[in-house]
Design an enzyme around this catalytic site. Sequence first.
Site, PDB file in Angstrom:
ATOM      1  N   TYR A  47      38.234  53.644  77.763  1.00  0.00           N
ATOM      2  CA  TYR A  47      39.627  53.647  77.291  1.00  0.00           C
ATOM      3  C   TYR A  47      39.915  54.827  76.348  1.00  0.00           C
ATOM      4  O   TYR A  47      41.060  55.057  75.983  1.00  0.00           O
ATOM      5  CB  TYR A  47      39.987  52.341  76.552  1.00  0.00           C
ATOM      6  CG  TYR A  47      39.798  51.087  77.346  1.00  0.00           C
ATOM      7  CD1 TYR A  47      39.553  51.108  78.717  1.00  0.00           C
ATOM      8  CD2 TYR A  47      39.857  49.843  76.725  1.00  0.00           C
ATOM      9  CE1 TYR A  47      39.364  49.938  79.429  1.00  0.00           C
ATOM     10  CE2 TYR A  47      39.677  48.669  77.437  1.00  0.00           C
ATOM     11  CZ  TYR A  47      39.418  48.730  78.788  1.00  0.00           C
ATOM     12  OH  TYR A  47      39.232  47.569  79.485  1.00  0.00           O
ATOM     13  N   HIS A 105      30.507  47.548  81.901  1.00  0.00           N
ATOM     14  CA  HIS A 105      31.930  47.517  82.275  1.00  0.00           C
ATOM     15  C   HIS A 105      32.152  47.132  83.733  1.00  0.00           C
ATOM     16  O   HIS A 105      33.142  46.494  84.080  1.00  0.00           O
ATOM     17  CB  HIS A 105      32.543  48.897  82.016  1.00  0.00           C
ATOM     18  CG  HIS A 105      34.024  48.881  81.894  1.00  0.00           C
ATOM     19  ND1 HIS A 105      34.701  49.690  81.020  1.00  0.00           N
ATOM     20  CD2 HIS A 105      34.990  48.145  82.517  1.00  0.00           C
ATOM     21  CE1 HIS A 105      36.002  49.457  81.123  1.00  0.00           C
ATOM     22  NE2 HIS A 105      36.199  48.527  82.040  1.00  0.00           N
TER      23      HIS A 105
HETATM   24  N1  LIG Z   1      36.890  44.850  82.102  1.00  0.00           N
HETATM   25  C1  LIG Z   1      37.761  45.479  82.857  1.00  0.00           C
HETATM   26  O1  LIG Z   1      37.420  46.107  83.898  1.00  0.00           O
HETATM   27  C2  LIG Z   1      39.212  45.441  82.482  1.00  0.00           C
HETATM   28  C3  LIG Z   1      40.207  45.804  83.440  1.00  0.00           C
HETATM   29  C4  LIG Z   1      41.545  45.717  83.044  1.00  0.00           C
HETATM   30  C5  LIG Z   1      41.868  45.305  81.754  1.00  0.00           C
HETATM   31  N2  LIG Z   1      40.893  44.996  80.844  1.00  0.00           N
HETATM   32  C6  LIG Z   1      41.212  44.574  79.460  1.00  0.00           C
HETATM   33  O2  LIG Z   1      42.182  43.536  79.498  1.00  0.00           O
HETATM   34  C7  LIG Z   1      43.321  43.913  78.749  1.00  0.00           C
HETATM   35  C8  LIG Z   1      44.579  43.275  79.314  1.00  0.00           C
HETATM   36  O3  LIG Z   1      44.749  43.562  80.689  1.00  0.00           O
HETATM   37  P1  LIG Z   1      45.910  44.524  81.210  1.00  0.00           P
HETATM   38  O4  LIG Z   1      46.207  45.523  80.169  1.00  0.00           O
HETATM   39  O5  LIG Z   1      45.483  45.001  82.560  1.00  0.00           O
HETATM   40  O6  LIG Z   1      47.133  43.561  81.532  1.00  0.00           O
HETATM   41  P2  LIG Z   1      47.933  42.361  80.804  1.00  0.00           P
HETATM   42  O7  LIG Z   1      47.478  42.136  79.418  1.00  0.00           O
HETATM   43  O8  LIG Z   1      47.921  41.225  81.771  1.00  0.00           O
HETATM   44  O9  LIG Z   1      49.416  42.929  80.821  1.00  0.00           O
HETATM   45  C9  LIG Z   1      49.832  44.015  80.047  1.00  0.00           C
HETATM   46  C10 LIG Z   1      51.279  44.304  80.408  1.00  0.00           C
HETATM   47  O10 LIG Z   1      52.067  43.154  80.122  1.00  0.00           O
HETATM   48  C11 LIG Z   1      53.130  43.482  79.235  1.00  0.00           C
HETATM   49  N3  LIG Z   1      53.241  42.371  78.273  1.00  0.00           N
HETATM   50  C12 LIG Z   1      52.386  42.048  77.270  1.00  0.00           C
HETATM   51  N4  LIG Z   1      52.777  40.935  76.623  1.00  0.00           N
HETATM   52  C13 LIG Z   1      53.927  40.545  77.234  1.00  0.00           C
HETATM   53  C14 LIG Z   1      54.819  39.468  77.014  1.00  0.00           C
HETATM   54  N5  LIG Z   1      54.612  38.567  76.051  1.00  0.00           N
HETATM   55  N6  LIG Z   1      55.905  39.361  77.827  1.00  0.00           N
HETATM   56  C15 LIG Z   1      56.104  40.244  78.801  1.00  0.00           C
HETATM   57  N7  LIG Z   1      55.310  41.306  79.065  1.00  0.00           N
HETATM   58  C16 LIG Z   1      54.220  41.447  78.277  1.00  0.00           C
HETATM   59  C17 LIG Z   1      52.746  44.781  78.585  1.00  0.00           C
HETATM   60  O11 LIG Z   1      53.879  45.597  78.382  1.00  0.00           O
HETATM   61  P3  LIG Z   1      54.333  46.055  76.896  1.00  0.00           P
HETATM   62  O12 LIG Z   1      53.277  47.004  76.409  1.00  0.00           O
HETATM   63  O13 LIG Z   1      55.647  46.704  77.183  1.00  0.00           O
HETATM   64  O14 LIG Z   1      54.436  44.814  76.075  1.00  0.00           O
HETATM   65  C18 LIG Z   1      51.853  45.442  79.641  1.00  0.00           C
HETATM   66  O15 LIG Z   1      52.627  46.203  80.552  1.00  0.00           O
HETATM   67  C19 LIG Z   1      43.291  45.445  78.827  1.00  0.00           C
HETATM   68  O16 LIG Z   1      44.124  46.042  77.868  1.00  0.00           O
HETATM   69  C20 LIG Z   1      41.818  45.697  78.628  1.00  0.00           C
HETATM   70  O17 LIG Z   1      41.478  45.564  77.242  1.00  0.00           O
HETATM   71  C21 LIG Z   1      39.569  45.028  81.211  1.00  0.00           C
END
Ligand SMILES: NC(=O)c1ccc[n+]([C@@H]2O[C@H](COP(=O)([O-])OP(=O)(O)OC[C@H]3O[C@@H](n4cnc5c(N)ncnc54)[C@H](OP(=O)(O)O)[C@@H]3O)[C@@H](O)[C@H]2O)c1
Length: 272
Positions: A47, A105
Amino acid sequence: MNFVEANGANIPAIGLGTWELRDRTCARLVEQALRLGYRHIDTAQAYDNEREVGEGLRASDVRRDEVFITTKIWTTHFKPNDLERSAKESLARLRLTEVDLLLLHWPNPQVPLADTLGALARVRQQGLARHIGVSNFTVALIEEAAAACPEPLACDQVEYHPYLDQSRVREACARHGMALVAYSPIAKGRIKNDRALLRIGDRYRKTAAQVCLRWLVQQGVAAIPRTSKLERLAENIDIFDFELSEDDMRQISAMGSAGSRLTDYGSAPKWD
Ligand SMILES: NC(=O)c1ccc[n+]([C@@H]2O[C@H](COP(=O)([O-])OP(=O)(O)OC[C@H]3O[C@@H](n4cnc5c(N)ncnc54)[C@H](OP(=O)(O)O)[C@@H]3O)[C@@H](O)[C@H]2O)c1
Protein backbone atom coordinates in the site's frame (compact mmCIF):
# COMPACT_ATOMS: atom_id res chain seq x y z
CA MET A 1 -15.08 -2.50 20.88
CA ASN A 2 -15.51 -6.26 20.51
CA PHE A 3 -12.54 -8.56 19.96
CA VAL A 4 -12.11 -11.71 17.92
CA GLU A 5 -9.98 -14.26 19.76
CA ALA A 6 -7.78 -16.41 17.52
CA ASN A 7 -4.91 -18.63 18.62
CA GLY A 8 -3.94 -16.19 21.38
CA ALA A 9 -4.51 -12.99 19.39
CA ASN A 10 -7.23 -10.54 20.42
CA ILE A 11 -8.14 -8.78 17.20
CA PRO A 12 -10.38 -5.69 17.54
CA ALA A 13 -13.48 -6.57 15.51
CA ILE A 14 -13.42 -3.36 13.45
CA GLY A 15 -10.23 -1.98 11.98
CA LEU A 16 -9.45 0.77 9.50
CA GLY A 17 -8.42 -0.46 6.05
CA THR A 18 -5.85 1.84 4.45
CA TRP A 19 -5.47 0.61 0.87
CA GLU A 20 -5.21 3.66 -1.45
CA LEU A 21 -4.91 6.08 1.48
CA ARG A 22 -1.71 8.01 0.91
CA ASP A 23 0.45 10.80 2.29
CA ARG A 24 -1.13 13.30 4.67
CA THR A 25 -4.65 11.97 4.05
CA CYS A 26 -3.57 8.58 5.34
CA ALA A 27 -1.81 9.94 8.43
CA ARG A 28 -4.77 12.20 9.22
CA LEU A 29 -7.36 9.43 8.84
CA VAL A 30 -5.36 7.03 10.99
CA GLU A 31 -4.99 9.72 13.68
CA GLN A 32 -8.71 10.58 13.55
CA ALA A 33 -9.77 6.94 13.54
CA LEU A 34 -7.76 6.29 16.70
CA ARG A 35 -9.20 9.40 18.34
CA LEU A 36 -12.70 8.10 17.49
CA GLY A 37 -12.05 4.76 19.15
CA TYR A 38 -10.61 2.54 16.41
CA ARG A 39 -7.97 0.23 17.86
CA HIS A 40 -6.99 -1.73 14.75
CA ILE A 41 -5.27 -0.45 11.61
CA ASP A 42 -4.60 -2.55 8.52
CA THR A 43 -1.71 -1.66 6.21
CA ALA A 44 0.65 -3.56 3.88
CA GLN A 45 3.99 -3.13 2.19
CA ALA A 46 2.11 -3.00 -1.12
CA TYR A 47 0.00 0.00 0.00
CA ASP A 48 3.08 2.21 0.22
CA ASN A 49 1.74 3.95 3.33
CA GLU A 50 3.36 2.23 6.32
CA ARG A 51 5.28 5.43 7.12
CA GLU A 52 2.06 7.48 7.20
CA VAL A 53 0.26 4.85 9.29
CA GLY A 54 3.07 5.16 11.85
CA GLU A 55 2.80 8.97 11.75
CA GLY A 56 -0.96 8.82 12.35
CA LEU A 57 -0.46 6.45 15.25
CA ARG A 58 2.07 8.74 16.94
CA ALA A 59 -0.04 11.87 16.31
CA SER A 60 -3.10 10.26 17.92
CA ASP A 61 -1.52 10.04 21.38
CA VAL A 62 -3.17 6.65 21.83
CA ARG A 63 -0.81 4.28 23.62
CA ARG A 64 1.01 1.87 21.35
CA ASP A 65 -0.07 -1.16 23.41
CA GLU A 66 -3.73 -0.23 22.92
CA VAL A 67 -3.56 -0.42 19.13
CA PHE A 68 -3.48 -3.53 16.95
CA ILE A 69 -1.36 -2.92 13.83
CA THR A 70 -1.37 -5.36 10.93
CA THR A 71 0.99 -5.25 7.99
CA LYS A 72 1.58 -7.69 5.13
CA ILE A 73 4.67 -8.99 3.41
CA TRP A 74 4.48 -8.73 -0.36
CA THR A 75 5.01 -11.91 -2.43
CA THR A 76 8.37 -10.85 -3.88
CA HIS A 77 9.87 -11.13 -0.35
CA PHE A 78 8.81 -14.72 0.40
CA LYS A 79 12.25 -16.33 0.25
CA PRO A 80 13.31 -16.81 3.88
CA ASN A 81 16.15 -14.24 4.02
CA ASP A 82 14.14 -11.68 2.06
CA LEU A 83 11.15 -12.13 4.34
CA GLU A 84 13.08 -11.35 7.52
CA ARG A 85 14.78 -8.34 5.95
CA SER A 86 11.53 -6.94 4.54
CA ALA A 87 9.72 -7.41 7.88
CA LYS A 88 12.45 -5.28 9.49
CA GLU A 89 12.06 -2.67 6.75
CA SER A 90 8.31 -2.50 7.44
CA LEU A 91 9.02 -1.94 11.14
CA ALA A 92 11.50 0.82 10.26
CA ARG A 93 8.89 2.56 8.07
CA LEU A 94 6.22 2.23 10.77
CA ARG A 95 8.82 3.21 13.40
CA LEU A 96 7.71 0.32 15.58
CA THR A 97 9.64 -2.43 17.32
CA GLU A 98 6.92 -5.02 16.58
CA VAL A 99 3.63 -5.31 14.73
CA ASP A 100 0.65 -7.08 16.21
CA LEU A 101 -0.04 -9.17 13.13
CA LEU A 102 2.21 -9.93 10.17
CA LEU A 103 0.57 -11.58 7.16
CA LEU A 104 1.68 -13.20 3.93
CA HIS A 105 -0.27 -10.91 1.57
CA TRP A 106 -1.00 -13.42 -1.17
CA PRO A 107 -0.04 -17.01 -2.02
CA ASN A 108 3.16 -17.34 -4.05
CA PRO A 109 3.50 -20.81 -5.59
CA GLN A 110 7.04 -19.97 -6.72
CA VAL A 111 8.46 -20.28 -3.21
CA PRO A 112 7.78 -23.43 -1.15
CA LEU A 113 5.11 -22.47 1.38
CA ALA A 114 6.84 -24.32 4.23
CA ASP A 115 10.04 -22.25 3.70
CA THR A 116 8.11 -18.97 3.79
CA LEU A 117 6.12 -20.02 6.85
CA GLY A 118 9.31 -21.10 8.62
CA ALA A 119 10.74 -17.61 8.06
CA LEU A 120 7.47 -15.97 9.16
CA ALA A 121 7.52 -18.05 12.36
CA ARG A 122 11.14 -17.02 13.03
CA VAL A 123 10.17 -13.36 12.70
CA ARG A 124 7.58 -13.99 15.40
CA GLN A 125 10.08 -15.86 17.58
CA GLN A 126 12.44 -12.87 17.32
CA GLY A 127 9.69 -10.64 18.75
CA LEU A 128 9.16 -8.60 15.58
CA ALA A 129 5.51 -9.71 15.22
CA ARG A 130 3.21 -10.68 18.09
CA HIS A 131 1.11 -12.85 15.77
CA ILE A 132 1.37 -14.14 12.24
CA GLY A 133 -1.16 -15.12 9.60
CA VAL A 134 -2.03 -15.35 5.93
CA SER A 135 -4.19 -13.55 3.40
CA ASN A 136 -6.02 -14.68 0.27
CA PHE A 137 -5.46 -18.33 1.19
CA THR A 138 -7.91 -20.90 -0.18
CA VAL A 139 -9.26 -23.78 1.92
CA ALA A 140 -6.56 -26.09 0.54
CA LEU A 141 -3.83 -23.55 1.32
CA ILE A 142 -5.16 -22.97 4.85
CA GLU A 143 -4.88 -26.71 5.47
CA GLU A 144 -1.36 -26.82 4.04
CA ALA A 145 -0.25 -23.74 5.99
CA ALA A 146 -1.73 -24.89 9.31
CA ALA A 147 0.13 -28.21 8.95
CA ALA A 148 3.45 -26.65 7.89
CA CYS A 149 3.74 -23.59 10.14
CA PRO A 150 5.80 -24.05 13.31
CA GLU A 151 3.81 -21.29 15.03
CA PRO A 152 -0.01 -20.92 15.19
CA LEU A 153 -1.61 -18.79 12.50
CA ALA A 154 -3.99 -16.14 13.81
CA CYS A 155 -6.00 -15.43 10.67
CA ASP A 156 -6.76 -15.63 7.00
CA GLN A 157 -7.64 -12.18 5.65
CA VAL A 158 -9.96 -12.61 2.66
CA GLU A 159 -12.64 -10.75 0.74
CA TYR A 160 -15.94 -11.22 2.55
CA HIS A 161 -19.23 -9.31 2.38
CA PRO A 162 -22.93 -10.16 1.93
CA TYR A 163 -22.55 -10.75 -1.82
CA LEU A 164 -19.81 -13.36 -1.40
CA ASP A 165 -20.32 -16.70 0.32
CA GLN A 166 -17.19 -17.57 2.28
CA SER A 167 -18.65 -20.31 4.48
CA ARG A 168 -16.02 -22.89 3.45
CA VAL A 169 -13.13 -20.56 4.29
CA ARG A 170 -14.84 -19.67 7.57
CA GLU A 171 -15.16 -23.34 8.46
CA ALA A 172 -11.50 -23.99 7.58
CA CYS A 173 -10.39 -21.06 9.76
CA ALA A 174 -12.56 -22.31 12.64
CA ARG A 175 -11.03 -25.82 12.36
CA HIS A 176 -7.62 -24.29 13.06
CA GLY A 177 -8.64 -21.69 15.64
CA MET A 178 -7.97 -18.91 13.13
CA ALA A 179 -10.01 -15.73 12.68
CA LEU A 180 -11.42 -14.69 9.36
CA VAL A 181 -10.61 -11.02 8.78
CA ALA A 182 -12.94 -9.60 6.13
CA TYR A 183 -11.48 -7.24 3.56
CA SER A 184 -13.66 -5.24 1.16
CA PRO A 185 -16.28 -5.79 3.89
CA ILE A 186 -18.75 -3.29 2.40
CA ALA A 187 -18.12 -4.65 -1.11
CA LYS A 188 -15.98 -1.63 -2.02
CA GLY A 189 -18.88 0.69 -1.21
CA ARG A 190 -21.49 -1.18 -3.31
CA ILE A 191 -23.43 -2.07 -0.16
CA LYS A 192 -24.55 1.47 0.58
CA ASN A 193 -27.60 1.42 -1.70
CA ASP A 194 -28.60 -2.20 -1.18
CA ARG A 195 -32.40 -2.23 -0.80
CA ALA A 196 -32.59 -5.22 1.55
CA LEU A 197 -29.90 -3.81 3.86
CA LEU A 198 -31.47 -0.35 3.81
CA ARG A 199 -34.82 -1.90 4.78
CA ILE A 200 -33.25 -3.84 7.67
CA GLY A 201 -31.31 -0.73 8.71
CA ASP A 202 -34.51 1.34 8.93
CA ARG A 203 -35.69 -0.82 11.81
CA TYR A 204 -32.50 -0.19 13.81
CA ARG A 205 -31.89 3.40 12.57
CA LYS A 206 -28.67 2.24 10.95
CA THR A 207 -27.24 2.65 7.44
CA ALA A 208 -26.79 -0.24 5.01
CA ALA A 209 -23.01 -0.15 5.65
CA GLN A 210 -23.59 -0.42 9.40
CA VAL A 211 -25.97 -3.37 8.95
CA CYS A 212 -23.39 -5.06 6.73
CA LEU A 213 -20.52 -4.55 9.22
CA ARG A 214 -22.73 -5.68 12.10
CA TRP A 215 -23.60 -8.85 10.15
CA LEU A 216 -19.87 -9.62 9.81
CA VAL A 217 -18.99 -8.88 13.43
CA GLN A 218 -21.98 -10.82 14.75
CA GLN A 219 -20.56 -13.93 13.06
CA GLY A 220 -17.30 -13.54 14.98
CA VAL A 221 -15.51 -12.13 11.95
CA ALA A 222 -13.24 -9.05 12.12
CA ALA A 223 -13.75 -6.40 9.41
CA ILE A 224 -11.49 -3.65 8.09
CA PRO A 225 -13.62 -1.13 6.17
CA ARG A 226 -11.76 1.70 4.44
CA THR A 227 -12.98 5.25 4.06
CA SER A 228 -11.34 8.51 3.10
CA LYS A 229 -14.17 10.51 4.73
CA LEU A 230 -14.06 11.56 8.35
CA GLU A 231 -17.85 11.26 8.85
CA ARG A 232 -17.79 7.68 7.60
CA LEU A 233 -15.04 6.77 10.07
CA ALA A 234 -17.57 7.36 12.85
CA GLU A 235 -20.38 5.61 10.94
CA ASN A 236 -18.37 2.45 10.35
CA ILE A 237 -17.50 1.94 13.99
CA ASP A 238 -20.94 2.79 15.38
CA ILE A 239 -22.22 -0.80 15.20
CA PHE A 240 -21.88 -2.03 18.76
CA ASP A 241 -25.19 -0.71 20.13
CA PHE A 242 -27.58 -2.96 18.25
CA GLU A 243 -28.01 -6.63 17.41
CA LEU A 244 -29.43 -8.10 14.21
CA SER A 245 -32.15 -10.71 14.71
CA GLU A 246 -31.56 -14.31 13.64
CA ASP A 247 -33.93 -13.69 10.75
CA ASP A 248 -31.95 -10.65 9.58
CA MET A 249 -28.70 -12.61 9.83
CA ARG A 250 -30.17 -15.47 7.75
CA GLN A 251 -31.61 -13.10 5.17
CA ILE A 252 -28.28 -11.31 4.67
CA SER A 253 -26.34 -14.59 4.55
CA ALA A 254 -28.69 -15.84 1.82
CA MET A 255 -27.66 -12.92 -0.44
CA GLY A 256 -24.18 -14.33 -1.05
CA SER A 257 -22.97 -16.58 -3.83
CA ALA A 258 -19.61 -18.25 -4.32
CA GLY A 259 -18.71 -16.45 -7.53
CA SER A 260 -19.30 -12.81 -6.60
CA ARG A 261 -15.69 -11.91 -5.91
CA LEU A 262 -14.66 -8.29 -6.60
CA THR A 263 -10.92 -8.90 -6.29
CA ASP A 264 -8.97 -9.68 -9.46
CA TYR A 265 -6.97 -12.75 -8.57
CA GLY A 266 -4.80 -12.73 -11.68
CA SER A 267 -2.48 -15.70 -11.49
CA ALA A 268 -3.40 -16.63 -7.90
CA PRO A 269 -4.51 -20.24 -7.41
CA LYS A 270 -8.17 -21.06 -7.94
CA TRP A 271 -10.43 -20.90 -4.89
CA ASP A 272 -12.14 -24.10 -3.91
N1 LIG B 1 -5.42 -8.66 1.90
C1 LIG B 1 -5.78 -8.20 0.72
O1 LIG B 1 -5.39 -8.73 -0.36
C2 LIG B 1 -6.69 -7.02 0.65
C3 LIG B 1 -7.37 -6.70 -0.57
C4 LIG B 1 -8.24 -5.61 -0.56
C5 LIG B 1 -8.40 -4.85 0.60
N2 LIG B 1 -7.72 -5.15 1.74
C6 LIG B 1 -7.86 -4.35 2.98
O2 LIG B 1 -9.24 -4.19 3.28
C7 LIG B 1 -9.56 -2.81 3.35
C8 LIG B 1 -11.00 -2.57 2.93
O3 LIG B 1 -11.28 -3.09 1.65
P1 LIG B 1 -11.55 -2.14 0.39
O4 LIG B 1 -10.79 -0.89 0.57
O5 LIG B 1 -11.28 -2.97 -0.82
O6 LIG B 1 -13.12 -1.94 0.36
P2 LIG B 1 -14.30 -1.54 1.39
O7 LIG B 1 -13.78 -1.17 2.72
O8 LIG B 1 -15.32 -2.62 1.27
O9 LIG B 1 -14.92 -0.27 0.67
C9 LIG B 1 -14.26 0.96 0.55
C10 LIG B 1 -15.14 1.88 -0.27
O10 LIG B 1 -16.39 2.04 0.39
C11 LIG B 1 -16.65 3.42 0.62
N3 LIG B 1 -17.24 3.52 1.97
C12 LIG B 1 -16.62 3.35 3.16
N4 LIG B 1 -17.47 3.47 4.19
C13 LIG B 1 -18.68 3.73 3.63
C14 LIG B 1 -19.97 3.96 4.17
N5 LIG B 1 -20.19 3.95 5.48
N6 LIG B 1 -20.99 4.20 3.30
C15 LIG B 1 -20.78 4.20 1.99
N7 LIG B 1 -19.58 4.00 1.40
C16 LIG B 1 -18.54 3.76 2.22
C17 LIG B 1 -15.33 4.13 0.50
O11 LIG B 1 -15.49 5.40 -0.10
P3 LIG B 1 -15.10 6.75 0.69
O12 LIG B 1 -13.60 6.75 0.82
O13 LIG B 1 -15.62 7.79 -0.25
O14 LIG B 1 -15.80 6.71 2.00
C18 LIG B 1 -14.55 3.23 -0.46
O15 LIG B 1 -14.79 3.60 -1.81
C19 LIG B 1 -8.51 -2.17 2.44
O16 LIG B 1 -8.42 -0.78 2.63
C20 LIG B 1 -7.28 -2.94 2.84
O17 LIG B 1 -6.78 -2.46 4.09
C21 LIG B 1 -6.89 -6.25 1.79
